[in-house]
Scaffold this motif. Structure first.
Motif, PDB file in Angstrom:
ATOM      1  N   ASN A   1      -8.201   0.503  -4.948  1.00  0.00           N
ATOM      2  CA  ASN A   1      -6.945   0.006  -5.524  1.00  0.00           C
ATOM      3  C   ASN A   1      -6.865   0.172  -7.041  1.00  0.00           C
ATOM      4  OD1 ASN A   1      -6.320  -0.606  -2.958  1.00  0.00           O
ATOM      5  ND2 ASN A   1      -6.236  -2.818  -3.188  1.00  0.00           N
TER       6      ASN A   1
ATOM      7  N   TYR B   1       2.012  -7.856  -5.290  1.00  0.00           N
ATOM      8  CA  TYR B   1       2.604  -7.357  -4.054  1.00  0.00           C
ATOM      9  C   TYR B   1       4.064  -7.776  -3.926  1.00  0.00           C
ATOM     10  CZ  TYR B   1      -1.763  -5.329  -2.335  1.00  0.00           C
ATOM     11  OH  TYR B   1      -2.879  -4.547  -2.147  1.00  0.00           O
TER      12      TYR B   1
ATOM     13  N   ARG C   1      -6.479   2.732  -8.664  1.00  0.00           N
ATOM     14  CA  ARG C   1      -5.491   3.745  -9.050  1.00  0.00           C
ATOM     15  C   ARG C   1      -4.154   3.128  -9.477  1.00  0.00           C
ATOM     16  NH1 ARG C   1      -5.317   3.522  -3.424  1.00  0.00           N
ATOM     17  NH2 ARG C   1      -3.330   3.976  -2.391  1.00  0.00           N
ATOM     18  N   PHE C   2      -3.904   1.890  -9.061  1.00  0.00           N
ATOM     19  CA  PHE C   2      -2.643   1.238  -9.421  1.00  0.00           C
ATOM     20  C   PHE C   2      -2.718   0.523 -10.769  1.00  0.00           C
ATOM     21  CE2 PHE C   2      -2.660   1.222  -4.693  1.00  0.00           C
ATOM     22  CZ  PHE C   2      -1.586   2.075  -4.503  1.00  0.00           C
TER      23      PHE C   2
ATOM     24  N   LEU D   1       1.643  -9.633   4.442  1.00  0.00           N
ATOM     25  CA  LEU D   1       0.247  -9.875   4.795  1.00  0.00           C
ATOM     26  C   LEU D   1      -0.538 -10.600   3.712  1.00  0.00           C
ATOM     27  CD1 LEU D   1      -0.818  -6.378   6.127  1.00  0.00           C
ATOM     28  CD2 LEU D   1      -1.042  -8.528   7.393  1.00  0.00           C
ATOM     29  N   ASP D   2      -0.285 -10.210   2.439  1.00  0.00           N
ATOM     30  CA  ASP D   2      -1.242 -10.648   1.424  1.00  0.00           C
ATOM     31  C   ASP D   2      -0.670 -10.563   0.018  1.00  0.00           C
ATOM     32  OD1 ASP D   2      -1.161  -7.879   1.407  1.00  0.00           O
ATOM     33  OD2 ASP D   2      -3.220  -7.611   2.063  1.00  0.00           O
TER      34      ASP D   2
ATOM     35  N   GLY E   1       0.845  -1.192   0.000  1.00  0.00           N
ATOM     36  CA  GLY E   1       0.000   0.000   0.000  1.00  0.00           C
ATOM     37  C   GLY E   1       0.880   1.242   0.000  1.00  0.00           C
TER      38      GLY E   1
ATOM     39  N   PHE F   1      -6.131  -8.267   3.709  1.00  0.00           N
ATOM     40  CA  PHE F   1      -7.327  -8.193   2.861  1.00  0.00           C
ATOM     41  C   PHE F   1      -8.512  -8.828   3.582  1.00  0.00           C
ATOM     42  CE2 PHE F   1      -5.011  -7.446  -1.326  1.00  0.00           C
ATOM     43  CZ  PHE F   1      -5.680  -6.262  -1.602  1.00  0.00           C
TER      44      PHE F   1
HETATM   45  C1  GLP Z   1      -4.637  -2.827   0.508  1.00  0.00           C
HETATM   46  C2  GLP Z   1      -3.790  -3.775   1.352  1.00  0.00           C
HETATM   47  C3  GLP Z   1      -3.773  -3.394   2.811  1.00  0.00           C
HETATM   48  C4  GLP Z   1      -3.509  -1.915   2.941  1.00  0.00           C
HETATM   49  C5  GLP Z   1      -4.628  -1.139   2.280  1.00  0.00           C
HETATM   50  C6  GLP Z   1      -4.452   0.364   2.384  1.00  0.00           C
HETATM   51  O1  GLP Z   1      -5.934  -3.216   0.326  1.00  0.00           O
HETATM   52  N1  GLP Z   1      -4.218  -5.141   1.232  1.00  0.00           N
HETATM   53  O2  GLP Z   1      -2.792  -4.158   3.487  1.00  0.00           O
HETATM   54  O3  GLP Z   1      -3.400  -1.555   4.295  1.00  0.00           O
HETATM   55  O4  GLP Z   1      -4.665  -1.490   0.921  1.00  0.00           O
HETATM   56  O5  GLP Z   1      -3.641   0.832   1.349  1.00  0.00           O
HETATM   57  P1  GLP Z   1      -3.022   2.258   1.265  1.00  0.00           P
HETATM   58  O6  GLP Z   1      -1.886   2.268   2.236  1.00  0.00           O
HETATM   59  O7  GLP Z   1      -2.539   2.395  -0.140  1.00  0.00           O
HETATM   60  O8  GLP Z   1      -4.070   3.226   1.622  1.00  0.00           O
END
Ligand code: GLP
Length: 239
Positions: free
Chosen positions: A163, A80, A165-166, A66-67, A37, A139
Motif C-alpha cells: 500500500n 478509505y 504506492r498510495f 470493509l475497512d 483498492g 484487513f
Molecule cells: C487493501 C484493502 C483490501 C484490498 C487489498 C487489495 O489492503 N484493505 O480490501 O482488497 O488492499 O488491494 P488492491 O485492489 O489495490 O490490490
C-alpha cells in the motif's frame, strides 16, 4: 464457489458491475458491502456509467465498507472514505454509506457499533471483496485464528509494502486499521471477490486450491454457499 476467468480486467469490471446492478435492480433497498483498492475501481466506473445512463438508482441502497485506516487525519486523500467518495459516492445517488471511523476515540466501541449498525440494517446482501497479495480480505491479515467481528487490526509488513504506492513514503502508511471481521464477511448473503494481475496469482491459488486456514484468510470463503470469484487471466495463472 463459482469461478469465472476473463481475458481482460475490463471484462472483470463489466461482469462485476452486472452482478451488483442485478442485486440493486432485484432489491432496490439492498445493503451492499464495498471495498477499496485498485481492483474495484473500474467496476465502480461501470456502476457510475449505469447510474448516469438512468439504469441504476442507488437512492434506497445502503453501503458498508470493509475497512478504514486508523490514524489518518480526517479528509486525508488516502483515507478509505476519501477514496470511496472520489471513486463512487460523489458520482451516484447512494442512499447512505458508512465506513468504520478510524479516528474514533474509543476504537473498540467503534468496532462494536459498526457491527451493530450492519445488523440493524438487516445484514449485507452482497459483499464485494478484493484480495491482498498475502490472501487477506478486508484487513484481516494471515494469523493463527479467523477474526470474528469488526476489529482493530495491525497491518502485515507485506500489506504496508503493497500500500505504500498510495503514499509519499512508507513511513506515512498507517500501521493499523479497523476492519470487518471474517465472521462479518461470512454473514453476507452473497459475496463477489475480484482479483486482477499476476501479483494476486499465488493468493488466488491458495484461496481456491490450498487448505482452508487462517494463514490464508480468503480460503474460508470456500465454506460460504454463495461466492462468485472473477479473475483476469493473470490472476488465474496458477489455477
Ligand atoms: C487493501 C484493502 C483490501 C484490498 C487489498 C487489495 O489492503 N484493505 O480490501 O482488497 O488492499 O488491494 P488492491 O485492489 O489495490 O490490490
Amino acid at each position: 464457489m463459482v469461478v469465472h476467468v476473463f481475458d481482460t480486467p475490463a471484462q472483470v469490471a463489466q461482469a462485476a458491475a452486472a452482478v451488483i446492478a442485478a442485486q440493486v435492480l432485484q432489491k432496490p433497498d439492498s445493503v451492499l458491502g464495498l471495498a477499496t483498492g485498485s481492483t474495484p475501481m473500474d467496476t465502480y466506473r461501470e456502476l457510475i456509467s449505469l447510474h448516469r445512463g438512468g439504469v441504476l438508482d442507488f437512492s434506497r441502497v445502503k453501503s458498508y465498507n470493509l475497512d478504514e485506516y486508523v490514524g489518518l487525519p480526517a479528509g486525508h486523500p488516502e483515507s478509505y472514505v476519501s477514496f470511496m467518495k472520489r471513486n463512487l459516492f460523489d458520482h451516484i445517488n447512494i442512499g447512505s454509506y458508512s465506513l468504520p471511523d478510524g479516528s474514533a476515540r474509543d476504537l473498540q466501541r467503534e468496532c462494536e457499533s459498526y457491527e451493530q449498525a450492519i445488523r440493524d440494517d438487516g445484514g449485507i446482501d452482497l459483499q464485494l471483496l478484493g484480495i491482498g497479495n498475502n490472501g487477506h480480505i478486508g484487513f484481516n491479515e494471515p494469523g493463527k485464528a479467523f477474526t470474528y467481528s469488526t476489529n482493530l487490526t495491525t497491518l502485515a509488513q507485506s500489506t504496508i509494502d503493497a500500500n505504500k504506492r498510495f503514499f509519499d513514503s512508507i513511513d506515512q502508511v498507517p500501521r493499523q486499521a479497523l476492519s470487518m471481521g471474517i465472521g462479518t464477511i461470512m454473514e453476507a448473503r452473497s459475496i463477489l471477490l475480484l482479483a486482477l494481475g499476476e501479483a494476486k496469482a499465488q493468493a488466488v491459488y491458495q484461496m481456491i486450491r490450498g487448505p482452508i486456514t487462517p494463514r490464508v484468510p480468503a480460503s474460508i470463503l470456500r465454506g460460504h454457499a454463495r461466492v462468485t470469484v472473477m479473475l483476469d487471466k493473470a490472476a488465474a495463472a496458477r489455477l
